[in-house]
Design an enzyme around this catalytic site. Structure first.
Site, PDB file in Angstrom:
ATOM      1  N   GLY A  79      -5.312 -11.802   2.034  1.00 41.94           N
ATOM      2  CA  GLY A  79      -5.000 -12.168   3.409  1.00 41.94           C
ATOM      3  C   GLY A  79      -4.950 -11.042   4.415  1.00 41.94           C
ATOM      4  N   GLY A  80      -5.480  -9.886   4.070  1.00 39.64           N
ATOM      5  CA  GLY A  80      -5.476  -8.762   5.010  1.00 39.64           C
ATOM      6  C   GLY A  80      -6.221  -9.064   6.294  1.00 39.64           C
ATOM      7  N   ASP A  81      -7.320  -9.830   6.177  1.00 46.03           N
ATOM      8  CA  ASP A  81      -8.059 -10.204   7.388  1.00 46.03           C
ATOM      9  C   ASP A  81      -7.215 -11.106   8.289  1.00 46.03           C
ATOM     10  OD1 ASP A  81      -8.207 -12.175   5.420  1.00 46.03           O
ATOM     11  OD2 ASP A  81     -10.246 -12.786   5.954  1.00 46.03           O
ATOM     12  N   ALA A  82      -6.412 -11.980   7.689  1.00 47.59           N
ATOM     13  CA  ALA A  82      -5.524 -12.846   8.466  1.00 47.59           C
ATOM     14  C   ALA A  82      -4.423 -12.020   9.139  1.00 47.59           C
ATOM     15  CB  ALA A  82      -4.913 -13.918   7.570  1.00 47.59           C
ATOM     16  N   ALA A 108      -6.094 -10.464  12.103  1.00 46.23           N
ATOM     17  CA  ALA A 108      -6.338 -11.491  13.124  1.00 46.23           C
ATOM     18  C   ALA A 108      -5.048 -11.865  13.848  1.00 46.23           C
ATOM     19  CB  ALA A 108      -6.963 -12.722  12.480  1.00 46.23           C
TER      20      ALA A 108
END
Length: 83
Positions: A60-63, A66
């Protein structure tokens, strides 16, 4: 995280990201930098730039990144993709 830039790269583009960071280190050093954990570790091994990490993309690093863009806490995202 004001004045923060996020750095992301597909696995096949991580060396290109290293080259980018080295070439633009003077400018990038004016900002706080964040990246997913695996990318941050790779950049720390290959450059002298300071960078903080968030979770790996798979967790979930991209979340996380974001979620910081929406309120304006991240001013830019540099993402190298493989097409």
């Amino acid at each position: 995280m004001t004045n923060t830039i996020a750095l992301l790269a597909y696995e096949s583009k991580k060396d290109n990201l290293v080259e980018f960071v080295k070439k633009h280190q003077v400018v990038l050093s004016r900002y706080q930098l964040i990246a997913p954990e695996d990318t941050a570790q790779y950049l720390l091994q290959k450059t002298t730039i300071e960078i903080n990490s968030v979770l790996p993309i798979s967790l979930g690093g991209d979340a996380q990144i974001a979620a910081e863009i929406a309120p304006g806490n991240i001013i830019a995202v540099i993402c190298l993709v493989d097409y």
